[in-house]
Design a protein around this motif. Structure first.
Motif, short mmCIF file in Angstrom:
data_model
loop_
_atom_site.label_atom_id
_atom_site.label_comp_id
_atom_site.label_asym_id
_atom_site.label_seq_id
_atom_site.Cartn_x
_atom_site.Cartn_y
_atom_site.Cartn_z
N GLY A 177 -9.90 14.54 -9.72
CA GLY A 177 -10.67 14.19 -8.53
C GLY A 177 -10.72 12.68 -8.33
N MET A 178 -10.87 11.93 -9.43
CA MET A 178 -10.86 10.47 -9.32
C MET A 178 -9.50 9.98 -8.85
N LEU A 179 -8.43 10.53 -9.41
CA LEU A 179 -7.08 10.15 -8.99
C LEU A 179 -6.86 10.50 -7.52
N PHE A 180 -7.32 11.66 -7.11
CA PHE A 180 -7.19 12.09 -5.72
C PHE A 180 -7.95 11.15 -4.78
N THR A 181 -9.16 10.75 -5.19
CA THR A 181 -9.97 9.85 -4.38
C THR A 181 -9.29 8.50 -4.20
N ILE A 182 -8.75 7.95 -5.27
CA ILE A 182 -8.04 6.67 -5.19
C ILE A 182 -6.81 6.80 -4.29
N THR A 183 -6.10 7.91 -4.42
CA THR A 183 -4.93 8.16 -3.58
C THR A 183 -5.32 8.20 -2.11
N PHE A 238 -5.98 4.71 -0.57
CA PHE A 238 -4.78 3.99 -0.13
C PHE A 238 -4.14 4.65 1.08
N ALA A 239 -4.28 5.97 1.19
CA ALA A 239 -3.77 6.65 2.39
C ALA A 239 -4.53 6.16 3.62
N LEU A 240 -5.84 6.00 3.50
CA LEU A 240 -6.65 5.50 4.62
C LEU A 240 -6.31 4.06 4.96
N LYS A 241 -6.02 3.24 3.96
CA LYS A 241 -5.62 1.86 4.22
C LYS A 241 -4.30 1.83 4.99
N LEU A 242 -3.36 2.69 4.61
CA LEU A 242 -2.09 2.79 5.33
C LEU A 242 -2.31 3.24 6.77
N GLU A 243 -3.16 4.24 6.94
CA GLU A 243 -3.43 4.75 8.29
C GLU A 243 -4.09 3.69 9.16
N LYS A 244 -4.93 2.86 8.58
CA LYS A 244 -5.57 1.79 9.36
C LYS A 244 -4.51 0.80 9.85
N ILE A 245 -3.59 0.42 8.98
CA ILE A 245 -2.52 -0.50 9.39
C ILE A 245 -1.67 0.14 10.47
N LYS A 246 -1.36 1.44 10.30
CA LYS A 246 -0.57 2.14 11.32
C LYS A 246 -1.31 2.17 12.65
N LYS A 247 -2.61 2.43 12.61
CA LYS A 247 -3.39 2.49 13.84
C LYS A 247 -3.48 1.11 14.50
N TYR A 290 0.83 -1.20 0.00
CA TYR A 290 0.00 0.00 0.00
C TYR A 290 0.86 1.26 0.00
N GLY A 291 2.00 1.21 0.66
CA GLY A 291 2.91 2.35 0.69
C GLY A 291 3.44 2.68 -0.69
N ARG A 292 3.83 1.65 -1.45
CA ARG A 292 4.33 1.88 -2.81
C ARG A 292 3.22 2.44 -3.70
N ILE A 293 2.03 1.84 -3.61
CA ILE A 293 0.91 2.32 -4.43
C ILE A 293 0.58 3.77 -4.07
N PHE A 294 0.51 4.06 -2.78
CA PHE A 294 0.20 5.42 -2.34
C PHE A 294 1.24 6.42 -2.84
N THR A 295 2.51 6.06 -2.76
CA THR A 295 3.59 6.96 -3.20
C THR A 295 3.44 7.31 -4.67
N VAL A 296 3.21 6.29 -5.49
CA VAL A 296 3.06 6.54 -6.93
C VAL A 296 1.83 7.40 -7.20
#
Length: 192
Positions: free
Chosen positions: A115-121, A124-133, A84-90
């Protein structure tokens, strides 16, 4: 001991064949064979039936495998975090660098693909934050230790918890500044 050897041991102690065990717990003989050779792992329903049949606790049946399962779960979390980190970075990179060119090319219609690209980004940011939490990691040092499969000692953990508010503030300000600079430079290039 692993579950495979435990099943084999308890089955032998009862003096029953793999086929007889399979009949008693409603699985095929091949399934029992796969469990005993370690090819497969019994599901929770089968573990409960085995525990009852062998007259042992689940803890006794799976002793040793708990550590292995925890390690596998941790490794899966690390792999998921890295992916998820790699996907989010790209995606974040694409979101930042495409904003101005899209605006120059499509004018207001650029908001749709951007807006679609931002939403997808953000997904993945939320998925990363969930793992961090879920793993109680927040600071850079905690994230590095997590991705290396290590744990911080109590003193280091307390120090990192104290740094969390400052690192978040710096991250927000740094990200905003970087985004502004990139958009400003892209605007100078693409807009007259």
């Amino acid at each position: 001991m692993e579950v495979s050897s435990q099943i084999r041991k308890y089955r032998s102690n009862m003096g029953i064949s793999q086929e007889e065990l399979a009949e008693k717990i409603y699985v095929s003989r091949q399934t029992v064979s796969n469990w005993e050779t370690g090819k497969n792992y019994p599901d929770i329903h089968s573990l409960l039936l085995l525990s009852s049949l062998f007259d042992v606790s689940l803890d006794q049946l799976i002793k040793g495998d708990v550590v292995i399962m925890k390690k596998e779960i941790k490794e899966m979390e690390i792999k998921k975090f890295d992916k998820y980190g790699r996907i989010f970075t790209v995606l974040l990179f694409l979101t930042v660098i495409t904003a101005v060119p899209l605006a120059a090319w499509l004018k207001w219609y650029a908001l749709i693909p951007w807006g679609m690209l931002f939403t997808i980004t953000m997904y993945f940011a939320l998925k990363l934050e969930k793992i961090k939490k879920d793993n109680d990691i927040s600071t850079y040092k905690e994230i590095v230790a997590f991705t290396e499969g290590k744990l911080l000692d109590d003193m280091e953990t307390q120090q990192e918890i104290g740094k969390r508010p400052y690192q978040k503030m710096l991250l927000v300000l740094g990200s905003a500044a970087l985004g502004f600079i990139v958009c400003y430079l892209m605007g100078k290039i693409f807009l007259p």
